[in-house]
Enzyme design. Structure first.
Site, mmCIF file in Angstrom:
data_model
loop_
_atom_site.group_PDB
_atom_site.id
_atom_site.type_symbol
_atom_site.label_atom_id
_atom_site.label_comp_id
_atom_site.label_asym_id
_atom_site.label_seq_id
_atom_site.Cartn_x
_atom_site.Cartn_y
_atom_site.Cartn_z
ATOM 1 N N CYS A 238 -3.555 37.453 -15.553
ATOM 2 C CA CYS A 238 -4.138 37.535 -14.212
ATOM 3 C C CYS A 238 -3.548 36.563 -13.210
ATOM 4 C CB CYS A 238 -5.647 37.315 -14.303
ATOM 5 S SG CYS A 238 -6.431 38.592 -15.263
ATOM 6 N N LYS B 48 -3.863 30.414 -23.650
ATOM 7 C CA LYS B 48 -4.949 29.425 -23.682
ATOM 8 C C LYS B 48 -5.690 29.615 -24.998
ATOM 9 C CE LYS B 48 -8.665 32.067 -21.614
ATOM 10 N NZ LYS B 48 -9.758 32.036 -20.656
ATOM 11 N N ARG C 24 -13.329 35.547 -17.804
ATOM 12 C CA ARG C 24 -12.257 34.740 -18.394
ATOM 13 C C ARG C 24 -12.021 35.212 -19.818
ATOM 14 N NH1 ARG C 24 -15.391 29.285 -17.852
ATOM 15 N NH2 ARG C 24 -17.028 30.825 -18.254
ATOM 16 N N ASN D 269 -8.802 33.564 -7.546
ATOM 17 C CA ASN D 269 -7.729 33.249 -8.499
ATOM 18 C C ASN D 269 -6.667 32.357 -7.860
ATOM 19 O OD1 ASN D 269 -8.976 34.556 -10.544
ATOM 20 N ND2 ASN D 269 -7.471 36.200 -10.764
ATOM 21 N N LYS E 184 0.134 37.094 -12.016
ATOM 22 C CA LYS E 184 0.226 38.416 -11.359
ATOM 23 C C LYS E 184 -0.473 38.383 -10.001
ATOM 24 C CE LYS E 184 -2.814 41.535 -12.930
ATOM 25 N NZ LYS E 184 -3.726 41.943 -11.864
ATOM 26 N N GLY F 219 -0.935 19.867 -17.314
ATOM 27 C CA GLY F 219 -0.189 20.339 -18.481
ATOM 28 C C GLY F 219 0.994 21.173 -18.065
ATOM 29 N N GLY G 94 -0.934 30.457 -17.181
ATOM 30 C CA GLY G 94 -0.290 31.705 -17.611
ATOM 31 C C GLY G 94 -1.365 32.777 -17.692
ATOM 32 N N GLU H 68 -14.042 41.899 -10.999
ATOM 33 C CA GLU H 68 -14.632 41.124 -12.091
ATOM 34 C C GLU H 68 -14.009 39.726 -12.095
ATOM 35 O OE1 GLU H 68 -10.869 41.258 -13.924
ATOM 36 O OE2 GLU H 68 -12.539 40.120 -14.737
ATOM 37 N N LYS I 31 -11.536 38.390 -4.742
ATOM 38 C CA LYS I 31 -10.942 38.283 -6.081
ATOM 39 C C LYS I 31 -9.637 37.489 -6.006
ATOM 40 C CE LYS I 31 -9.683 39.301 -10.352
ATOM 41 N NZ LYS I 31 -10.325 38.752 -11.545
HETATM 42 C C1 UDX Z 1 -8.748 33.799 -15.001
HETATM 43 C C2 UDX Z 1 -9.941 33.481 -14.113
HETATM 44 O O1 UDX Z 1 -10.550 32.267 -14.578
HETATM 45 C C3 UDX Z 1 -10.955 34.629 -14.201
HETATM 46 O O2 UDX Z 1 -12.047 34.346 -13.341
HETATM 47 C C4 UDX Z 1 -10.260 35.921 -13.758
HETATM 48 O O3 UDX Z 1 -11.148 37.019 -13.828
HETATM 49 C C5 UDX Z 1 -9.064 36.192 -14.643
HETATM 50 O O4 UDX Z 1 -8.152 35.074 -14.613
HETATM 51 P P1 UDX Z 1 -8.170 33.754 -17.579
HETATM 52 O O5 UDX Z 1 -6.845 34.294 -17.126
HETATM 53 O O6 UDX Z 1 -8.851 34.341 -18.743
HETATM 54 O O7 UDX Z 1 -9.214 33.863 -16.330
HETATM 55 O O8 UDX Z 1 -7.911 32.215 -17.912
HETATM 56 P P2 UDX Z 1 -8.427 30.809 -17.405
HETATM 57 O O9 UDX Z 1 -9.378 30.283 -18.382
HETATM 58 O O10 UDX Z 1 -8.826 30.876 -15.994
HETATM 59 O O11 UDX Z 1 -7.059 29.950 -17.511
HETATM 60 C C6 UDX Z 1 -5.918 30.503 -16.905
HETATM 61 C C7 UDX Z 1 -4.723 29.604 -17.213
HETATM 62 O O12 UDX Z 1 -4.880 28.356 -16.524
HETATM 63 C C8 UDX Z 1 -4.522 29.267 -18.685
HETATM 64 O O13 UDX Z 1 -3.130 29.350 -18.983
HETATM 65 C C9 UDX Z 1 -4.981 27.807 -18.783
HETATM 66 O O14 UDX Z 1 -4.253 27.099 -19.778
HETATM 67 C C10 UDX Z 1 -4.610 27.277 -17.403
HETATM 68 N N1 UDX Z 1 -5.423 26.137 -16.994
HETATM 69 C C11 UDX Z 1 -6.763 26.315 -16.819
HETATM 70 C C12 UDX Z 1 -4.810 24.905 -16.766
HETATM 71 O O15 UDX Z 1 -3.604 24.761 -16.931
HETATM 72 N N2 UDX Z 1 -5.576 23.851 -16.360
HETATM 73 C C13 UDX Z 1 -6.922 23.972 -16.179
HETATM 74 O O16 UDX Z 1 -7.564 22.979 -15.829
HETATM 75 C C14 UDX Z 1 -7.538 25.237 -16.417
#
Ligand code: UDX
Length: 448
Positions: free
Chosen positions: A252, A312, A146, A200, A255, A245, A249, A143, A196
């Site tokens: 996903c 986030k 997000r 990531n 890890k 920034g 974190g 999957e 996958k």
């Molecule tokens: C992520 C992947 O996007 C998703 O496809 C996968 O299935 C699971 O992991 P998610 O962990 O929910 O999803 O968060 P995401 O919105 O991708 O952001 C991950 C982290 O990256 C957050 O801490 C966010 O603050 C950081 N981030 C994201 C940045 O620092 N800069 C960015 O431009 C985008």
């Protein structure tokens, strides 16, 4: 189709609700009785926009039913999705114990050998050995949801990846997703698992890349917002995942890049770029500490406010987010820390010694500095002018997500520090007024 979903966490609960919404008869199963009871009331035990409402609809329509694992003697399903967690082991590899427990349970109780769709993230090569060990009909089906947008992402996937299985199983899996308009990527199990991880790892690398450039901007007096505006217009680069920034974190990204690094080391290949991605990300979390030391000197006894704990916006998930690590570092320096997050309300989420404030205003009152760790929309709408009168000098703002307006805050008397926002840059661009950008999480882009 009769579908079972084993594991009702942030992926499984969304999968169960959306498959029921698509017209399948879904049985959601979890080992945690509290979680099952809460879901039966139409309330997920975590925050995910739109999920509770969808649960109530499909439960009322009888399309979804929910059971505890120990309530089940027999399982009759054509397809079973496995959506249990695969957390990191100390080595960096994934802990497969929940996956094995789920498959063992399924093999014992399935009335007929169901098709297993593996949603849990597994290192390339793992699914094949599980399929052989448990003698399963098995398709890897990773999957890409997000957090905070999981229901949207399920309903509108960019692609559906199916790995392994014979033609009959692939066709059955495609029927399961018949209501979705998305291209299928049909491949083998290991390749589906690699897709996958590659996705990531690439997104993490893109984030660490822009953070590296932002760090350089700070040293060279350039401005990351204008750099991003200037490169994102190139369709080969694009605007997403270029937000500088304090780094990525969540449950996903950290890890999965660790697992990929571990797997490559295990197989005699050194992923230099992956290691650099992780190292830059670790460095970003130190930036606020460096900025506070520069602005305040010794941090012991200083009152510091933390705005945002979730990794986030639009989630209550704090797992592996920068905020908690920054809180720990500040406490270790003897600072007094008060934190506020709109979604993370329970004090026990905080490390010993930090205090949870009921509002941003109360976290900021009496503070000499603040660190913004999560770009919640509400922080950009705060009345910074009146807040300034409740804070103490030197009114230092470390904007860990470049979510605030530097010039606006500086005019109010704050000592503003962002990430790559040209600390040393001249205040006026040659020949024109400098634009005052801010990152809008709601719009997902920089806004003036
Ligand atoms: C992520 C992947 O996007 C998703 O496809 C996968 O299935 C699971 O992991 P998610 O962990 O929910 O999803 O968060 P995401 O919105 O991708 O952001 C991950 C982290 O990256 C957050 O801490 C966010 O603050 C950081 N981030 C994201 C940045 O620092 N800069 C960015 O431009 C985008």
């Amino acid at each position: 189709m009769k579908v079972a979903v084993l594991g009702l966490g942030r992926v499984g609960a969304v999968a169960a609700a959306c498959l029921a919404e698509a017209g399948h008869r879904v049985l959601g199963i979890d080992v945690d009785p509290r979680r099952v009871r809460s879901l039966q009331k139409g309330r997920a035990d975590f925050f995910e926009p739109g999920l509770d409402q969808l649960l109530r609809v499909v439960l009322a329509a009888g399309a979804l039913s929910l059971k505890r694992l120990d309530e089940m003697d027999r399982l009759d399903a054509e397809v079973t999705l496995i959506a249990v967690g695969t957390p990191s082991l100390p080595s960096g590899g994934p802990d497969l114990s929940s996956v094995r427990a789920a498959l063992g349970w399924l093999v014992e109780r399935a009335l007929r050998p169901p098709l297993v769709l593996m949603k849990s993230t597994l290192p390339p090569g793992t699914g094949q050995s599980l399929r052989d060990q448990y003698r399963l009909r098995y398709v890897a089906n990773p999957e890409f949801l997000r957090e905070g947008q999981a229901v949207h992402d399920w309903r509108q996937p960019d692609r559906i990846v199916l790995g392994g299985g014979d033609r009959r199983d692939i066709r059955l899996a495609q029927q399961l997703y018949a209501n979705l308009e998305a291209p299928f990527v049909i491949t083998d199990i290991a390749t589906a698992e690699m897709i996958k991880y590659a996705a990531n790892a690439f997104l993490c690398t893109k984030i660490s890349f822009i953070n590296e450039i932002a760090n350089l901007c700070d040293h060279l007096g350039a401005d990351i917002d204008d750099v991003v505006a200037g490169i994102a217009l190139d369709p080969r680069i694009g605007p997403s995942f270029l937000r500088a920034g304090i780094g990525y974190g969540g449950p996903c990204f950290p890890k999965d890049v660790r697992a990929l690094g571990y797997l490559s080391a295990l197989n005699g290949y050194s992923c230099d770029l992956l290691r650099a991605t992780i190292s830059v990300n670790n460095h970003q979390r130190l930036l606020p500490i460096q900025a506070l030391r520069q602005g305040l000197g010794v941090l012991s006894g200083r009152e510091i406010a933390i705005l945002g704990l979730a990794f986030k916006p639009d989630t209550d998930d704090i797992r592996e987010g920068p905020a908690l690590e920054i809180v720990r570092l500040l406490l270790a320096e003897g600072a007094r820390v008060r934190a506020y997050d709109p979604m993370v309300r329970k004090g026990e989420a905080l490390p010993e010694g930090a205090v949870m404030a009921p509002s941003a205003q109360e976290a900021l009152a009496g503070a000499q500095a603040l660190v913004l760790c999560t770009e919640w929309e509400e922080f950009s709408r705060l009345d910074w002018e009146s807040i300034r009168h409740t804070m103490l000098p030197p009114y230092l703002v470390f904007d860990g997500r470049n979510a605030l307006r530097p010039e606006g805050l500086r005019r109010l008397g704050y000592h503003y520090v962002g990430v790559g926002r040209g600390r040393g840059r001249n205040e006026k661009a040659a020949g024109g007024h400098r634009r005052d950008w801010a990152w809008s999480a709601g719009l997902g882009r920089l806004v003036e």
